[in-house]
Write a protein that holds these residues in place. Sequence first.
Motif, PDB file in Angstrom:
ATOM      1  N   ALA A 119       3.121   3.413  11.904  1.00  0.00           N
ATOM      2  CA  ALA A 119       1.865   4.165  11.889  1.00  0.00           C
ATOM      3  C   ALA A 119       1.672   4.924  13.204  1.00  0.00           C
ATOM      4  O   ALA A 119       1.190   6.064  13.199  1.00  0.00           O
ATOM      5  CB  ALA A 119       0.694   3.226  11.648  1.00  0.00           C
ATOM      6  N   SER A 120       2.052   4.313  14.325  1.00  0.00           N
ATOM      7  CA  SER A 120       1.954   5.006  15.611  1.00  0.00           C
ATOM      8  C   SER A 120       2.806   6.260  15.612  1.00  0.00           C
ATOM      9  O   SER A 120       2.384   7.327  16.077  1.00  0.00           O
ATOM     10  CB  SER A 120       2.390   4.076  16.747  1.00  0.00           C
ATOM     11  N   ALA A 121       4.018   6.139  15.085  1.00  0.00           N
ATOM     12  CA  ALA A 121       4.908   7.299  15.018  1.00  0.00           C
ATOM     13  C   ALA A 121       4.320   8.383  14.123  1.00  0.00           C
ATOM     14  O   ALA A 121       4.332   9.576  14.470  1.00  0.00           O
ATOM     15  CB  ALA A 121       6.283   6.872  14.494  1.00  0.00           C
ATOM     16  N   ALA A 122       3.758   7.990  12.976  1.00  0.00           N
ATOM     17  CA  ALA A 122       3.174   8.961  12.049  1.00  0.00           C
ATOM     18  C   ALA A 122       2.006   9.703  12.684  1.00  0.00           C
ATOM     19  O   ALA A 122       1.867  10.920  12.539  1.00  0.00           O
ATOM     20  CB  ALA A 122       2.725   8.255  10.773  1.00  0.00           C
ATOM     21  N   VAL A 123       1.166   8.956  13.402  1.00  0.00           N
ATOM     22  CA  VAL A 123       0.000   9.569  14.047  1.00  0.00           C
ATOM     23  C   VAL A 123       0.429  10.548  15.135  1.00  0.00           C
ATOM     24  O   VAL A 123      -0.085  11.670  15.228  1.00  0.00           O
ATOM     25  CB  VAL A 123      -0.905   8.471  14.640  1.00  0.00           C
ATOM     26  N   LEU A 124       1.382  10.133  15.959  1.00  0.00           N
ATOM     27  CA  LEU A 124       1.772  10.952  17.103  1.00  0.00           C
ATOM     28  C   LEU A 124       2.622  12.161  16.709  1.00  0.00           C
ATOM     29  O   LEU A 124       2.615  13.178  17.403  1.00  0.00           O
ATOM     30  CB  LEU A 124       2.539  10.094  18.116  1.00  0.00           C
ATOM     31  N   LEU A 125       3.349  12.057  15.606  1.00  0.00           N
ATOM     32  CA  LEU A 125       4.200  13.173  15.192  1.00  0.00           C
ATOM     33  C   LEU A 125       3.390  14.423  14.883  1.00  0.00           C
ATOM     34  O   LEU A 125       3.894  15.542  15.010  1.00  0.00           O
ATOM     35  CB  LEU A 125       5.040  12.778  13.974  1.00  0.00           C
ATOM     36  N   ASP A 126       2.136  14.247  14.499  1.00  0.00           N
ATOM     37  CA  ASP A 126       1.283  15.398  14.217  1.00  0.00           C
ATOM     38  C   ASP A 126       1.072  16.268  15.454  1.00  0.00           C
ATOM     39  O   ASP A 126       0.831  17.470  15.340  1.00  0.00           O
ATOM     40  CB  ASP A 126      -0.086  14.942  13.691  1.00  0.00           C
ATOM     41  N   GLY A 127       1.151  15.676  16.624  1.00  0.00           N
ATOM     42  CA  GLY A 127       0.916  16.429  17.849  1.00  0.00           C
ATOM     43  C   GLY A 127       2.174  16.875  18.551  1.00  0.00           C
ATOM     44  O   GLY A 127       2.116  17.363  19.685  1.00  0.00           O
ATOM     45  N   VAL A 128       3.324  16.706  17.915  1.00  0.00           N
ATOM     46  CA  VAL A 128       4.596  17.074  18.541  1.00  0.00           C
ATOM     47  C   VAL A 128       5.144  18.349  17.911  1.00  0.00           C
ATOM     48  O   VAL A 128       5.259  18.449  16.690  1.00  0.00           O
ATOM     49  CB  VAL A 128       5.628  15.935  18.384  1.00  0.00           C
ATOM     50  N   ALA A 129       5.458  19.312  18.750  1.00  0.00           N
ATOM     51  CA  ALA A 129       6.035  20.581  18.283  1.00  0.00           C
ATOM     52  C   ALA A 129       7.546  20.551  18.484  1.00  0.00           C
ATOM     53  O   ALA A 129       8.026  20.268  19.578  1.00  0.00           O
ATOM     54  CB  ALA A 129       5.426  21.753  19.053  1.00  0.00           C
ATOM     55  N   LEU A 130       8.284  20.816  17.416  1.00  0.00           N
ATOM     56  CA  LEU A 130       9.753  20.844  17.481  1.00  0.00           C
ATOM     57  C   LEU A 130      10.247  22.249  17.143  1.00  0.00           C
ATOM     58  O   LEU A 130      11.195  22.426  16.386  1.00  0.00           O
ATOM     59  CB  LEU A 130      10.344  19.815  16.510  1.00  0.00           C
ATOM     60  N   ASP A 131       9.602  23.241  17.718  1.00  0.00           N
ATOM     61  CA  ASP A 131       9.887  24.635  17.353  1.00  0.00           C
ATOM     62  C   ASP A 131      10.848  25.341  18.293  1.00  0.00           C
ATOM     63  O   ASP A 131      11.058  26.540  18.169  1.00  0.00           O
ATOM     64  CB  ASP A 131       8.573  25.430  17.283  1.00  0.00           C
ATOM     65  N   THR A 132      11.450  24.623  19.234  1.00  0.00           N
ATOM     66  CA  THR A 132      12.452  25.234  20.122  1.00  0.00           C
ATOM     67  C   THR A 132      13.659  24.307  20.204  1.00  0.00           C
ATOM     68  O   THR A 132      13.536  23.093  20.015  1.00  0.00           O
ATOM     69  CB  THR A 132      11.897  25.455  21.540  1.00  0.00           C
ATOM     70  N   PRO A 133      14.835  24.842  20.494  1.00  0.00           N
ATOM     71  CA  PRO A 133      16.036  23.995  20.637  1.00  0.00           C
ATOM     72  C   PRO A 133      15.869  22.916  21.699  1.00  0.00           C
ATOM     73  O   PRO A 133      16.370  21.799  21.540  1.00  0.00           O
ATOM     74  CB  PRO A 133      17.121  24.999  21.033  1.00  0.00           C
TER      75      PRO A 133
END
Length: 314
Positions: A119-133
Motif C-alpha cells: 500500500a505504501s508503494a501504491a500511494v507513493l507511486l502516484d507522486g513519482v514521475a518516470l518521464d525521462t531516461p
Amino acid sequence: MATHREWIALYLKGVAMGSADAVPGVSGGTIALVVGIYERLIAAITAVDPARLRRILAGVRPANIPDARAAFHEIDGAFLLVLGAGIATAVVAVLSVVNHLLTTQPVATYGFFFGLIAASAAVLLDGVALDTPRRQGAAIAGFTVAFLASGYASTALDSSLPVVFVAGAVAVSAMVLPGVSGSLLLVVLGQYEHMSGVVSRAIDGAVALARGEGAAGLTEVAPTIAAFLLGGVVGVVTIAHAVKYALARARAATLAFLVSLIVGALRAPLVEVSIRLAESGETWRAAAPRFALVAVGGAAVVFVLDRYSAAIEY
C-alpha cells in the motif's frame, strides 16, 4: 520557552512516530508530517555535525559548558531528546510485541507487513514521475537493489556487529524521509527479526536487573544495541545529508529511486515466509489465505494514514 504541556505533546508525537517506525512499510517521516513537526525535525537533524557533537561532548569540562550549551541549542537538542524519548518508548514496546508475533504467527505477521509495504508503494507511486531516461534508470536501479538484497540478505547476511552497524545507519537515516520505512530496510537487510529479538531480550535483562538477578541479560545484548545506535548516529550525520543533497540536486530521480526501493522490497516478506514455511513443513497453499487476509488489513492502515496526510506537501 516551551511549557510542560508542549513537551508532553512532543513526547506523544514521538510515540506516534516510533510506533510507525517499528513496523515495516509505515514511515515515521509521514507521521512527522501529519503531526506538524517534519520541517523542524529535518532542520534539527541536518544541524547535527561532528563539530557540534564535539563541542557538546567537551561540556564535561566546566570551562566548556557555555559553548556546549550553545551547540546543544544550535541542533535543537531539547526537541530531539524529547522526541527521541517518545520514539524509543514506542519502538521498544512495539518491537517486543512484534518479536512475540514473529515467533508465534510468522506468516500472519509478515503478511501484515506485505500489505503495509504494498500500500505504501501504491500511494507513493502516484507522486513519482518516470518521464525521462534518468528517472527511469533511477527507478530500475532502486527496484533491482531492493529486490536482489531482499533475497540475498535474508539467507546470506549474518547479524555480526559490522552488519548491525550498517543496518542502524540505513534504518535511522531512512526515518526522516516521508514514505521510506526504516524497519522495511531492516527487513530487506535481513536484520528486522534479529533486532526485534535483541530489544525483547534487553527488556527481559532490564527486568532481571531490577529484580536483583544480575546484569547478564543486558550485557549479552549491549554490544549489538551499541553498534546499532552508533550506526544510527553515523547515518544521521552522513547518509541523511547525502539524501538531502540528492533531493536538492535531482529530486524527481531520487524519489523514483526511493519509491522503487519499496516496490522491490515486496520480495522480502515473501522470502521470510518461505523460510518459515520450509522450517515448519507447511505449504504456501495452506498459508496463503491468512497471509492475504492480514495483508489487506495492513494495506488499510496505510490508506487511512494517507487520507490524513494527503493534503500535506512533502
